[in-house]
Design an enzyme around this catalytic site. Structure first.
Site, PDB file in Angstrom:
ATOM      1  N   HIS A  48      29.593 -13.773 -44.559  1.00 17.23           N
ATOM      2  CA  HIS A  48      29.386 -13.317 -43.306  1.00 17.23           C
ATOM      3  C   HIS A  48      29.806 -11.708 -42.812  1.00 17.23           C
ATOM      4  O   HIS A  48      31.096 -11.555 -43.203  1.00 17.23           O
ATOM      5  CB  HIS A  48      29.952 -14.202 -42.166  1.00 17.23           C
ATOM      6  CG  HIS A  48      29.282 -13.915 -40.800  1.00 17.23           C
ATOM      7  ND1 HIS A  48      30.341 -13.470 -39.611  1.00 17.23           N
ATOM      8  CD2 HIS A  48      27.946 -13.649 -40.160  1.00 17.23           C
ATOM      9  CE1 HIS A  48      29.837 -13.250 -38.556  1.00 17.23           C
ATOM     10  NE2 HIS A  48      28.322 -13.270 -39.050  1.00 17.23           N
ATOM     11  N   GLU A 100      29.800  -9.421 -39.649  1.00 14.58           N
ATOM     12  CA  GLU A 100      29.419  -8.815 -38.261  1.00 14.58           C
ATOM     13  C   GLU A 100      30.040  -7.484 -38.254  1.00 14.58           C
ATOM     14  O   GLU A 100      31.167  -7.372 -38.547  1.00 14.58           O
ATOM     15  CB  GLU A 100      29.986 -10.036 -37.330  1.00 14.58           C
ATOM     16  CG  GLU A 100      30.191  -9.310 -36.103  1.00 14.58           C
ATOM     17  CD  GLU A 100      28.633  -9.042 -35.550  1.00 14.58           C
ATOM     18  OE1 GLU A 100      27.955 -10.137 -35.595  1.00 14.58           O
ATOM     19  OE2 GLU A 100      28.194  -8.048 -35.393  1.00 14.58           O
ATOM     20  N   HIS A 146      21.291 -10.574 -38.617  1.00 15.53           N
ATOM     21  CA  HIS A 146      21.172 -10.873 -37.358  1.00 15.53           C
ATOM     22  C   HIS A 146      21.257  -9.706 -36.537  1.00 15.53           C
ATOM     23  O   HIS A 146      21.752  -8.501 -36.891  1.00 15.53           O
ATOM     24  CB  HIS A 146      22.262 -11.993 -36.875  1.00 15.53           C
ATOM     25  CG  HIS A 146      21.812 -13.271 -37.196  1.00 15.53           C
ATOM     26  ND1 HIS A 146      22.017 -14.122 -36.208  1.00 15.53           N
ATOM     27  CD2 HIS A 146      21.419 -13.834 -38.315  1.00 15.53           C
ATOM     28  CE1 HIS A 146      21.577 -15.326 -36.879  1.00 15.53           C
ATOM     29  NE2 HIS A 146      21.157 -15.259 -38.078  1.00 15.53           N
ATOM     30  N   GLU A 147      20.336  -9.585 -35.184  1.00 19.45           N
ATOM     31  CA  GLU A 147      20.330  -8.349 -34.482  1.00 19.45           C
ATOM     32  C   GLU A 147      19.537  -7.375 -35.557  1.00 19.45           C
ATOM     33  O   GLU A 147      20.264  -6.387 -35.450  1.00 19.45           O
ATOM     34  CB  GLU A 147      21.577  -7.928 -34.037  1.00 19.45           C
ATOM     35  CG  GLU A 147      22.205  -8.752 -32.883  1.00 19.45           C
ATOM     36  CD  GLU A 147      23.084  -9.749 -33.419  1.00 19.45           C
ATOM     37  OE1 GLU A 147      23.658  -9.547 -34.698  1.00 19.45           O
ATOM     38  OE2 GLU A 147      23.104 -10.796 -32.974  1.00 19.45           O
ATOM     39  N   GLU A 188      21.292 -20.400 -30.378  1.00 19.45           N
ATOM     40  CA  GLU A 188      22.572 -20.010 -29.658  1.00 19.45           C
ATOM     41  C   GLU A 188      22.777 -19.863 -27.989  1.00 19.45           C
ATOM     42  O   GLU A 188      23.578 -20.084 -27.389  1.00 19.45           O
ATOM     43  CB  GLU A 188      23.152 -18.730 -30.358  1.00 19.45           C
ATOM     44  CG  GLU A 188      22.361 -17.474 -30.132  1.00 19.45           C
ATOM     45  CD  GLU A 188      22.885 -16.511 -30.929  1.00 19.45           C
ATOM     46  OE1 GLU A 188      23.498 -16.533 -32.102  1.00 19.45           O
ATOM     47  OE2 GLU A 188      22.557 -15.083 -30.779  1.00 19.45           O
TER      48      GLU A 188
HETATM   49  C1  NOJ Z   1      25.042 -13.218 -33.097  1.00 21.91           C
HETATM   50  C2  NOJ Z   1      24.635 -13.985 -33.996  1.00 21.91           C
HETATM   51  O1  NOJ Z   1      23.320 -14.303 -33.764  1.00 21.91           O
HETATM   52  C3  NOJ Z   1      25.515 -15.263 -34.325  1.00 21.91           C
HETATM   53  O2  NOJ Z   1      24.636 -16.139 -35.072  1.00 21.91           O
HETATM   54  C4  NOJ Z   1      26.772 -15.015 -34.748  1.00 21.91           C
HETATM   55  O3  NOJ Z   1      27.388 -16.113 -34.514  1.00 21.91           O
HETATM   56  C5  NOJ Z   1      27.586 -13.976 -33.724  1.00 21.91           C
HETATM   57  N1  NOJ Z   1      26.469 -12.728 -33.654  1.00 21.91           N
HETATM   58  C6  NOJ Z   1      28.857 -13.453 -34.518  1.00 21.91           C
HETATM   59  O4  NOJ Z   1      28.657 -12.810 -35.579  1.00 21.91           O
END
Ligand code: NOJ
Length: 682
Positions: A384, A386, A464-465, A489
């Site tokens: 992951h 982010e 994501h995003e 979510e």
């Molecule tokens: C938004 C993502 O869509 C989600 O899946 C993730 O848990 C959070 N950001 C943190 O990265």
């Protein structure tokens, strides 16, 4: 009839009607029809040499005269004064194989109309427009040749228009708002929309459906659609903080501007036009890309019962992750996603992301030990990253981070770009950091770079995003999936949560662009602070079939799956890679039924979802092999099921013997769904 004439005759007709015209008059300079004569495109020029095109389908105009061209920052505009140099029509028909996808074999059959133009008044500056005309839609793009009259194109505006010829209803989300395309999908008369993202789906008053989108978005700004007048939409390129929206040197092509066109919503989803307009696989052997299911240290953070950052409620601990690995191994899930494993979550990461390390785990997370524990159990960790859309910081660490995962045997990464609209931070054209839109030319470059760099380490990416999907998975099959719409979510913390018609909208809008990591299968149907889902339990199962992704997350907590073993069985059984896909029925935002055939077995899987209205949908089983008997394992809404009350948990599981001659009546509760597994009997 025009449509039945061979290509050579069409070329003659087109070339023969060049004549001097008054400014307002239009002459057709080129035309061609799709292979089955369903769709016809004409290119026109007026007396000022301005270009336009029209599209008709089954004899009716659906796109009336719509302009083509560009405004440039560094040269006179590429709009007007055009004359035809030559035009050519050619035929194409081939079938290619997907390494994974909604169907294994894809037919690519179109007629291409190539229109080469020049601007005599601009020293013979050249431009070509190339149309690929399919029976299920049209794609066209501009080709800029290398030329001394325009060594660098600085594009401020693309003037491409789409004028919908009949009154239409649109399903749209606004552009330049939340990142990652996460606005709610709105339904409105087309003439009332603002600046829309694509895919933009419209239904004309005669029932014809059109989805506007783009294919092969590479080194160019994302196309938004701005309603300029009545039902006329004009391309609007996502702005760049560094000046013109697009700057390109030498020869280049724009992305394809696409219109998927069908008699009904189901026909839109059956179209492979966007994939077909992308380049073939450039990665060669991609057997290391693995469609599969996964669980993850994830939902507990969204429920706010765990944290991403270190502390008393840190979720990504060694002990907790082991629990998930054991659970995945026990239930045959290949992956375990772990979020919050790395240092940097303490800061306001959604507004900067500067503190993330992509190589340093928190002290209570034994990355190396867990990666090998997982492997020993036949499971893989899913990485992951982010980034908080701090692309500048991320690109500095990307190589080291990819290398680390590859060394540990982690073969896929979920990446994230949480930020507020317009505040992604990427290297500007001058190399200096610039804030701007994630889908600007600079943003678009990054998203693809993250994928091509990952391929060097045999890593697959789930963004994501993300920038919107434009079918690049065909060229780079390690771009497995992405988010790019409101996921589950929002049912944990969204205000409002996803609406009851969300999935029935997604199928015929967002899903036309490609797979989505929707994170389905939350059987507990409850978010943070006791918020309830606008869904029955049966619909959660149906979503695994209806919302396609080659990697699907079983998103709920392990203890919730243990609570609902009967429902969980479907989640364990359902594949994520398909030999074939059929949309049985559907209406945008109302309902959808999809049947898919397992790519690695003989089973068929069906998912049906509805909006707030209960309905009974017929399912003719004529897709099954004739002469065979099948066991249908049915997961349906119980007679009292309803998403508005505790009866959302009313799920009935039953089996029936069926054959290809049978028709099942799928009864869906308000907010409900149905999932079916059909296996041939021995
Ligand atoms: C938004 C993502 O869509 C989600 O899946 C993730 O848990 C959070 N950001 C943190 O990265």
């Amino acid at each position: 009839m025009f449509a039945r004439r061979p290509a050579a005759v069409l070329a003659f007709l087109a070339a023969s009607c060049l004549c001097a015209l008054p400014a307002w008059a239009q002459e057709v300079i080129a035309r061609a029809a799709s292979p089955g004569d369903v769709i016809k495109v004409e290119v026109q020029k007026d007396g000022m040499g301005k270009l336009a095109y029209t599209i008709s389908r089954k004899g009716k105009e659906i796109i009336s005269a719509s302009r083509l061209g560009f405004n440039l920052a560094n040269a006179r505009k590429l709009d007007g004064g055009f004359s035809l140099r030559k035009q050519a029509v050619s035929e194409h028909d081939s079938t290619w194989e997907q390494p994974w996808g909604e169907r294994q074999f894809v037919r690519n059959r179109y007629r291409e109309l190539r229109v080469d133009l020049e601007q005599k008044s601009q020293a013979g500056r050249q431009l070509a427009v190339v149309f690929r005309i399919y029976d299920d839609g049209v794609g066209f793009r501009y080709e800029f040749p290398a030329q001394k009259q325009l060594p660098v194109a600085e594009i401020i505006d693309e003037l491409t228009e789409f004028t919908v010829a009949r009154p239409a209803t649109a399903w749209w989300i606004p552009a330049a708002e939340l990142p990652g395309l996460e606005e709610e999908i709105r339904e409105a008369p087309l003439k009332e929309i603002g600046i829309a993202n694509t895919p933009l789906t419209v239904r004309l008053d005669d029932g014809t459906h059109i989805a506007f989108h783009e294919a092969a978005l590479v080194d160019y700004a994302s196309m938004w659609l701005r309603k300029v007048d009545g039902q006329k939409l004009r391309a609007m390129l996502a702005p760049s903080p560094s000046g013109p929206a697009v700057v390109r040197e030498g020869a280049f092509t724009t992305p394809w501007r696409t219109l998927q066109i069908a008699d009904n919503a189901a026909g839109l989803y059956m179209s492979d036009l966007v994939l077909n307009l992308n380049e073939p696989n450039r990665l060669g052997d991609v057997s290391w890309v693995k469609p599969s299911k996964f669980v993850g240290v994830w939902w507990q953070m969204h429920l706010q019962s765990g944290t991403w950052n270190a502390g008393p409620n840190h979720a990504a601990t060694t002990a907790n992750t082991k629990k998930y690995i054991d659970f995945a191994a026990k239930h045959g899930m290949r992956g375990v996603l772990v979020e919050g494993w790395n240092k940097g979550w303490e800061s306001d990461w959604g507004h900067g992301g500067a503190d993330f390390s992509f190589t340093e785990p928190y002290p209570d997370f034994d990355l190396t030990g867990l990666a090998s524990y997982a492997k020993s159990k036949g499971v893989r960790l899913i990485g992951h990253h982010e980034t908080g859309a701090n692309i500048v910081a991320y690109e500095k660490q990307m190589d080291a981070a990819y290398k680390l995962y590859a060394k540990l045997g982690v073969d896929s990464i979920k990446s994230g770009y949480v930020h507020e609209a317009g505040s992604a931070l990427f290297p500007g054209r001058d190399g200096k950091p610039r804030y701007g839109h994630y889908d600007s030319q600079e943003g678009v470059r990054h998203f693809l770079k993250a994928v091509t760099e990952a391929a060097k380490y045999k890593l697959s990416i789930d963004t994501h995003e993300p920038v919107k999907d434009t079918g690049l998975r065909r060229t780079y099959p390690n771009w497995l999936t992405r988010e790019g719409a409101r996921g589950v979510e929002y049912n944990a913390w969204g205000n409002p949560p996803n609406s009851v018609d969300h999935e029935a909208k997604l199928v015929f809008t967002r899903m036309l662009s490609g797979p989505m990591d929707y994170t389905p299968g939350v059987l507990s149907l409850v978010g943070a602070d006791g918020k309830t889902f606008n869904s029955t339990q049966a619909k959660q199962l149906a979503n695994f079939v209806v919302i396609y992704s080659p990697i699907q997350m079983a998103a709920d907590l392990p203890e919730n799956y243990e609570k609902y073993p009967a429902a969980f069985k479907f989640i364990k059984d359902v594949p994520t890679d398909w030999f074939d896909t059929r949309v049985i029925n559907g209406e945008v935002g109302r309902f959808a039924t999809i049947a898919r055939k397992d790519r690695n077995g003989d089973g068929w899987y069906v998912g049906a979802v509805t909006d707030g209205e209960g309905r009974t949908l017929p399912l003719a089983l004529d897709f099954l092999d004739k002469g065979k008997r099948y066991t249908a394992e049915i997961y349906r809404d119980g007679d009292s099921a309803d998403y508005r009350s505790a009866r959302r948990f009313d799920l009935v599981t039953e089996t029936k013997t069926v054959t290809a001659g049978d028709t099942l009546q799928l009864r869906l509760a308000p907010g409900g769904g149905q999932a079916i597994r059909l296996l041939p009997q021995p």
